[in-house]
Structure formats: structure tokens, C-alpha cells
Design an enzyme around this catalytic site. Structure first.
Site, mmCIF file in Angstrom:
data_model
loop_
_atom_site.group_PDB
_atom_site.id
_atom_site.type_symbol
_atom_site.label_atom_id
_atom_site.label_comp_id
_atom_site.label_asym_id
_atom_site.label_seq_id
_atom_site.Cartn_x
_atom_site.Cartn_y
_atom_site.Cartn_z
ATOM 1 N N LYS A 86 -40.090 -7.727 -10.407
ATOM 2 C CA LYS A 86 -41.245 -7.484 -9.637
ATOM 3 C C LYS A 86 -41.647 -8.920 -9.182
ATOM 4 O O LYS A 86 -41.498 -9.732 -9.887
ATOM 5 C CB LYS A 86 -42.385 -7.029 -10.576
ATOM 6 N N ALA B 148 -50.252 -6.085 -10.845
ATOM 7 C CA ALA B 148 -50.152 -6.859 -11.776
ATOM 8 C C ALA B 148 -50.932 -6.502 -13.185
ATOM 9 O O ALA B 148 -50.492 -6.643 -14.037
ATOM 10 C CB ALA B 148 -50.171 -8.207 -11.586
ATOM 11 N N LYS C 232 -37.424 -3.375 -3.451
ATOM 12 C CA LYS C 232 -38.408 -2.375 -3.975
ATOM 13 C C LYS C 232 -39.519 -1.935 -3.005
ATOM 14 O O LYS C 232 -40.204 -2.888 -2.931
ATOM 15 C CB LYS C 232 -38.673 -2.799 -5.434
ATOM 16 N N ASP D 195 -49.620 -3.203 -14.446
ATOM 17 C CA ASP D 195 -48.397 -3.903 -15.242
ATOM 18 C C ASP D 195 -48.916 -4.423 -16.687
ATOM 19 O O ASP D 195 -48.265 -4.008 -17.684
ATOM 20 C CB ASP D 195 -47.535 -4.741 -14.836
ATOM 21 N N LEU E 24 -39.147 3.102 -13.184
ATOM 22 C CA LEU E 24 -38.240 1.971 -13.303
ATOM 23 C C LEU E 24 -38.861 0.928 -14.363
ATOM 24 O O LEU E 24 -39.894 0.939 -14.323
ATOM 25 C CB LEU E 24 -37.722 1.137 -11.908
HETATM 26 S S1 IVH Z 1 -34.444 3.453 -7.623
HETATM 27 C C1 IVH Z 1 -35.330 6.237 -11.378
HETATM 28 N N1 IVH Z 1 -34.795 1.953 -5.719
HETATM 29 O O1 IVH Z 1 -40.106 2.304 -7.362
HETATM 30 C C2 IVH Z 1 -35.972 5.735 -10.243
HETATM 31 N N2 IVH Z 1 -36.869 2.952 -6.587
HETATM 32 O O2 IVH Z 1 -41.225 1.937 -10.141
HETATM 33 C C3 IVH Z 1 -34.791 5.423 -9.463
HETATM 34 N N3 IVH Z 1 -38.885 2.388 -5.598
HETATM 35 O O3 IVH Z 1 -40.224 5.668 -8.565
HETATM 36 C C4 IVH Z 1 -35.449 4.852 -8.315
HETATM 37 N N4 IVH Z 1 -37.933 1.063 -4.126
HETATM 38 O O4 IVH Z 1 -40.690 5.089 -5.890
HETATM 39 C C5 IVH Z 1 -35.540 2.897 -6.343
HETATM 40 N N5 IVH Z 1 -34.898 0.599 -3.929
HETATM 41 C C6 IVH Z 1 -35.530 1.490 -4.658
HETATM 42 C C7 IVH Z 1 -36.938 1.641 -4.621
HETATM 43 C C8 IVH Z 1 -37.445 2.583 -5.913
HETATM 44 C C9 IVH Z 1 -39.059 1.563 -4.452
HETATM 45 C C10 IVH Z 1 -39.930 3.073 -6.353
HETATM 46 C C11 IVH Z 1 -39.583 4.447 -6.510
HETATM 47 C C12 IVH Z 1 -39.501 4.391 -8.009
HETATM 48 C C13 IVH Z 1 -40.573 3.321 -8.244
HETATM 49 C C14 IVH Z 1 -40.386 2.976 -9.748
#
Ligand code: IVH
Length: 687
Positions: free
Chosen positions: A315, A34, A118, A37, A83
């Protein structure tokens, strides 16, 4: 002004760079997600406000950290982006509005999103040629990562060969993580081997994957969820739902649970549901990712330098914070237990400002190995008191102070008693120690006790410090119309006035009628919870009986009361000892209190018509028709008194199968013996 902004941007860039390096390369973050961020958000805000001052090395133009690895580098065929983050429902709404505007889709047409967890691990990409795993790599800076193929091959959930049909060239992306149960096991064995423990599952996974010796990686039982793809030689589906099915058929595990949502409300509902249930998952998640279901939109939307527009993360509020241990204070509880409390440099964790954390006891401090001045990770889980999880040895100041346990009570200076191999420290000066007395008074007025509205911790401390109360009876004196002087004093206290005083007098008077078990519980006797207080009071014919027994306790006759308490089923030795010694020391306090209150009879006693009402029963043996607990509960409902031992006062011994020595004892004492069947028929016919 311009210079100030540039300086601020430079400072933010170098701070973000510094923390990136710790997070991505050292697996050893110093600040919480946090806090990280917040740095990024501050930077983005400033850049938005002053677009012409954006630095050439701005953090918004980079992903992750520069590499400093011993592994070979791999250039990603398709960049591995990060993301965009959202934190509130409004942020998500803004993201949806922007996406609709971008795609020129009006509000009447649904936009479908897959909502999924996530995962808090580290992302990896897997390149398959003709179905065979060729390269496995980390994200690195997003453009190039580290070749960790050998280590990746040790992860059981990553297939070396794909099943079913697949394009010749296929890049699968996902998250390597360690399950919470494996994380616990790993740290447990590291403690045994005198190795430093990993602060969290993410660090453990990252540390395990970047081992030069792949047999170490193999021993760590890592997992992998596939959730995305990179370069593909031919399309693999039109919707994310289709692609998920396709990826799963190749032999990958998909992250779960997921839900297809067609509006904001559904997305937020999924977020809230998972936020509440996240502890039931065996892996750490730090938020939700919303991804468009329609793959045809992905190309149209494209990406920023940092993140694609087809997805956004929402988040969870961070629950782990990093701060400094400034001091350890020793707090005296109402029963005299002296417990260490950490005073922290204030830090916001999950939206809550934290300045104190519980340290439990000496064992806990030793286990953590803390000293004053340490940089500590603090965990806040829901409404639970925050806890220190670990400290960062690299950041221990050169000059530090050890945590010294007091020999004397911090409140009254009495020498302290050390119990249970010194882990629990107690002040035995129960009747004269200020903090204990204040703690007891706070307990006395609390919700489950006398429940006096308008009197909380703050007011009790104030009244005590102004010499207005010393014991429970004093609270009732405050409500007397003759106590004008006290009333004048109270009105003058900060936050008090005529109205609050008259309200207080009303609530004190309203609390005067209580059952005996409430009164006993309110006294704050150690080991005497509401349940025990209820059991004790029920086993005396009337409240008056019990009160008389208490008031007459002396050295010679206390053994009789002890014996009567001992036969009550469900009351332990400790509670009895503590009960007796409380009244030996504080009888006056109790009599003073009785002068002010009215004791009402226990409700169950009003139904005196049942045959077993007031009868003392002892059960022995195994019962055929009802469980022991059920039989006991039933009898208690009708006012029977259940004892664990036979005495001359027992009315009936109820015997089931294979009874023990109680039968002989009952015969000796001329106690009536009845069978389970007789008991039940008596019981039911008399209802
Ligand atoms: S999609 C363009 N799906 O979060 C990136 N990422 O903060 C597409 N991550 O780099 C990633 N869970 O390491 C995606 N369900 C999920 C995820 C996920 C964790 C991570 C990943 C990414 C980071 C971004």
C-alpha cells in the site's frame, strides 16, 4: 489481563464492523484507509499474541461487510477474497521469504512476480456462459455479492459477448472505477444540480454501480480493468503473462502499467516509480499488487480466510485523513494578507502528523460550507500544505460555531480592508503590525534573501519577543562587538549558547555584502519578486543611482521615478505602485539598513566592453531571424536595457516587420532607428 485482551478484541471487532459497513454498504467512510488498516493490524497483532482468545466473529474471518442491499444476492462460485497488505520493503521481504518457505524454493531460484497497480475502485465479478455475459455481481462479503447485472451491462468497457476462443464457463474479475477526468465532470454537474458531491472516485464508482435505475449508472461513464478470474471450466494459461494476453484478447481492458519482476529490488523500484508518477494516471491507485507469475503455485499456496497467498498488496501511504476542525485561526502574512488556517485534531496522513490545513480565503470556506466542529477529509499531497477537501454533513455536531471573519487585525487590531469582493482581507498597518513585521524579518533572513544561517522562524520570533530586533538593521547591530548587553541576553535564551551566538555573528557578517536586487527583494515589498527586483536594478546605471533615486523620493518627484520604472519591459503597474509606496512609508528602515551593509555591483555590469552595454533598447514589429524573447535575452546578456516604451532616454529602436506607432514616436524624439539585420550584424561583430 485475559479479560482486558478480550475486551480490546471485542472493541476492535465492532469498530471494524462499523467501518466496514460505512465503507462497503454506505459508500461513506468516516476514517481514512490508513486508519482502517491500523485497526486491522492492531487486531491481527493481538490475535497473533493471544491465539486462543480469537473471537468467533473476528474480523480476520470475514471479508467486507454483511449485506444490507436491495439487490438480489449471488453466491460466488469461488470466494472473492481480499488481499494481504504490506506497507514497507521489509514487509514485502517477509512475504517473499514466507512464500519461498511455503513452496520450498531456495534463494538461488528466481520467483517471478507481476507488479501492477492496485486500483481504488470496487471489485466485480462477471460470469460468462458460452461467451455471453450472464451475471455481474459485487464482492459483498466475499461469499455472496449483489446481482448488479443490469448496471454492469451499461459499462462500455465490459463486453456482453466475448471474442476469440474461451471456455464454456468463465468468470472474469476486476475493478470497476471512474477515471479522474470523469469524476471531475460528474462532481461538476452535481454542484450545478445542487446535489452533494462525491468525496472521491471510489465512492462515486460504488454509488453509481449500486443504483436501482440502471440508466443512472449508464450516465456515469464507468470503466473496468480485468485482473483476475474466478470459476473456469478449463485452464486459461500457465502464467499470469499468458493469462493477461488471453483476457485481453477476449475484449477486456487490462490494468497498466505492469512489470515482470524477479527480485525484491525490482518490485520496490516499480513501487517507487509508480508512487512518484501516480498523478499521471487517470485513475486513483492506492498501492501495488505483486502476483506470482507461475499459476501452478496458486493452488499449492491456497489462501487464508481473508486473502490468497499468491498475491500481496503493497500500500501507498494514505494521503487522505479524516479529522475534526477544532478552530479557525486567522494568520497575518508579511504583506498584511489575513488568511484563515484550519486547526485540526491531529491526524496522521501518509505518515505525517497534520494539525493545520490551509483554507485560502473566504470563498474557499464558503465553497466547502464548513463550520467549526465538522468532521473533515484532509488531503496531503507530497510536500504541499494540507488542504481540507470536504466535510461529512451526517457528522455535523448539533451545537456548532460558524466561522466568523474578523473585522480587526488579529495581530494589531487595526481595521481590516476587504479586497476583491471581500475574498481577500488585508491589514494595512504594514509598519506597526507585529505579525507582519515578524513575517518580514523571517523573509529578510531566508535563503533567497540575505540567507543568514542560524536565523530561522523560531529564532526571529524569539529575538523579536525579547525586544532584540524590530527591523532588518537590528539584525546587523546584534553582530556588533559593542552590543555586550544584547549578547548576554541572547546566550540566556532557550536553545542558545556562546557557540551558537558566535556562529550567528559570523553568518550575519558574512551576509553583509549583497547586490542591490537582493536587498530590494529582501525587504519583502509586495509584488516585488527576485525577477522584478533584478529588472529594476539593471535599468539604473549603478546601484548608487538607484539608491539615490529611492532616498530622494518625495511627493513632487515620485512621478519621474514612476515614469522610469514604467518603461522597463516586464514590470507591471502593481509592482511599481507597491515599490513607490513602500519607500514612501519605510525610507528610514531602508537607510538604517544601508548603514550596515555593502552593496556590490551587479555582475553583468562588469563586462562593459560590448557596444550595447548599458544602452536602452526598444523593439517593435515581428523579427525574422530570432524570436523576440531570444533577441531580448541575448541583448540582456550583454548588459543592454530593454524598455517597452520609447522615451527621450532610449538609445535605439530596433524595428522588425510591420512596426507600429513606435517609429513615429522615435522620430519625434530623435531616437536612432535600426533594422533587425543591422542590429544583428552589429551585435555579432561586436561580440
Ligand atoms: S487481485 C484475491 N489486483 O483490491 C483478490 N485486486 O484489497 C485478488 N484490487 O478485492 C485481487 N486492484 O478489489 C487484484 N490489480 C489488482 C487490484 C485489486 C485493486 C482490489 C480488489 C481486491 C482488493 C483487495
Amino acid at each position: 489481563m485475559k479479560e482486558e485482551v478480550i475486551n480490546k478484541l471485542k472493541k476492535l471487532a465492532s469498530l471494524i464492523e462499523y467501518h466496514n459497513n460505512l465503507y462497503y454498504n454506505e459508500d461513506n467512510p468516516e476514517i481514512s484507509d490508513a486508519e482502517y488498516d491500523n485497526l486491522r493490524i492492531e487486531n491481527i497483532k493481538l490475535e497473533k499474541e493471544f491465539p486462543d482468545l480469537v473471537l468467533s466473529n473476528s474480523p480476520t474471518k470475514k471479508v467486507g461487510a454483511e449485506l444490507t442491499s436491495a439487490f438480489k444476492k449471488v453466491k460466488h462460485l469461488v470466494p472473492m477474497l481480499s488481499l494481504g497488505n504490506t506497507f514497507t520493503k521489509n514487509d514485502v521481504q517477509d512475504y517473499l521469504d514466507k512464500t519461498r518457505r511455503f513452496l520450498q524454493i531456495d534463494n538461488n531460484t528466481d520467483l517471478e512476480f507481476i507488479a501492477e497497480p492496485k486500483i481504488d475502485g470496487l471489485s466485480a465479478t462477471l460470469i460468462y456462459k458460452n461467451g455471453q455475459l450472464i451475471i455481474g455481481a459485487t464482492r459483498g462479503d466475499g461469499k455472496q455479492g449483489e446481482n448488479i447485472t443490469e448496471n454492469i451491462k451499461t459499462i462500455k468497457e465490459i463486453p456482453h459477448y466475448l471474442s476469440g476462443k474461451f471456455p464454456d464457463e468463465l468468470e472474469i474479475r476486476g475493478e470497476i472505477y471512474i477515471s479522474n477526468s470523469e469524476f471531475e465532470k460528474l462532481n461538476f454537474s452535481r454542484v450545478k444540480d445542487s446535489l452533494p458531491v462525491f468525496a472521491n472516485p471510489r465512492n462515486a464508482a460504488a454509488g453509481s454501480v449500486r443504483q436501482l435505475d440502471s440508466s443512472i449508472t449508464a450516465s456515469r461513464k464507468l470503466s473496468f480493468f480485468a485482473y483476475n478470474w474466478g470459476h473456469i471450466s478449463e485452464p486459461i494459461g500457465n502464467t499470469l503473462v499468458e493469462i493477461r494476453k488471453f483476457i485481453s484478447e477476449l475484449g477486456f481492458k487490462l490494468n497498466h502499467p505492469v512489470e515482470l519482476c524477479s527480485n525484491l529490488e525490482q518490485m520496490i523500484e516499480f513501487y517507487n516509480k509508480l508512487y512518484q508518477n501516480r498523478s499521471s494516471l487517470d485513475f486513483d491507485i492506492d498501492g501495488i499488487v505483486y502476483k506470482l507469475n507461475n499459476i501452478n503455485f496458486y493452488d499449492r499456496l491456497g489462501s487464508t480466510d481473508h486473502s490468497p497467498r499468491f498475491a500481496v498488496s503493497h500500500k501507498f501511504p494514505a494521503e487522505l485523513g479524516v479529522t475534526t476542525l477544532n478552530k479557525v485561526k486567522f494568520q497575518v502574512g508579511r504583506t498584511g494578507a489575513v488568511t484563515p488556517v484550519a486547526e485540526l485534531k491531529p491526524v496522521t496522513i501518509g505518515g505525517v502528523r497534520i494539525q493545520r490545513a490551509s483554507l485560502h480565503n473566504k470563498d474557499e470556506i464558503q465553497r466547502l460550507g464548513l463550520v467549526i466542529g465538522d468532521t473533515v477529509s484532509v488531503k496531503r499531497a507530497g510536500d504541499v500544505i494540507p488542504q481540507i477537501v470536504s466535510y461529512n454533513p451526517k457528522l455535523r455536531p448539533k451545537k456548532y460555531k460558524n466561522i466568523i471573519f474578523p473585522q480587526q487585525c488579529p495581530s494589531c487590531n487595526n481595521y481590516l480592508e476587504f479586497e476583491k469582493e471581500d475574498t481577500i482581507i488585508r491589514c494595512l498597518n504594514h509598519t506597526n503590525c507585529k505579525e507582519q513585521i515578524i513575517g518580514q524579518l523571517i523573509h529578510f533572513v531566508s535563503r533567497n534573501a540575505f540567507n543568514i544561517d542560524g536565523l530561522g522562524e523560531k529564532q526571529i520570533i524569539e529575538l523579536y519577543n525579547n525586544n532584540l530586533i524590530r527591523e532588518p538593521a537590528d539584525i546587523f547591530s546584534l553582530a556588533s562587538p559593542t552590543e555586550r548587553k544584547k549578547h548576554e541576553l541572547i546566550i540566556k535564551l532557550p536553545g542558545w549558547g556562546k557557540l551558537s551566538l558566535s556562529n550567528l555573528i559570523v553568518s550575519i557578517n558574512n551576509s553583509k555584502e549583497q547586490t542591490i536586487e537582493k536587498v530590494l527583494y529582501s525587504l519583502g515589498i509586495r509584488h516585488l519578486g527576485l525577477g522584478t527586483a533584478k529588472l529594476i536594478s539593471k535599468n539604473f546605471n549603478t546601484s548608487k543611482d538607484l539608491i539615490n533615486r529611492i532616498l530622494n523620493i518625495n511627493e513632487d518627484n515620485k512621478k519621474y521615478l514612476i515614469n522610469d520604472l514604467k518603461v522597463i519591459n516586464g514590470i507591471g503597474e502593481k509592482a511599481i505602485q507597491s515599490f513607490i509606496s513602500y519607500f514612501e512609508n519605510s525610507k528610514l528602515l531602508f537607510t538604517n539598513l544601508l548603514d550596515h551593509i555593502n552593496i556590490s555591483e551587479f555582475k553583468l555590469r562588469q563586462d562593459t566592453s560590448h557596444f550595447f552595454f548599458g544602452k536602452r533598447l526598444v523593439f517593435t514589429g515581428k523579427f525574422e531571424n530570432l524570436s523576440r524573447t531570444e533577441i531580448k535575452n541575448k541583448s540582456e546578456q550583454f548588459g543592454a536595457l530593454i524598455s517597452s516604451q520609447i522615451s527621450s532616454k532610449t538609445d535605439f529602436l530596433v524595428v522588425g516587420l510591420k512596426p507600429g506607432s513606435k517609429v513615429t514616436k522615435a522620430k519625434e524624439l530623435d531616437v536612432d532607428i535600426i533594422s533587425e539585420k543591422d542590429f544583428l550584424s552589429y551585435f555579432n561583430s561586436l561580440l
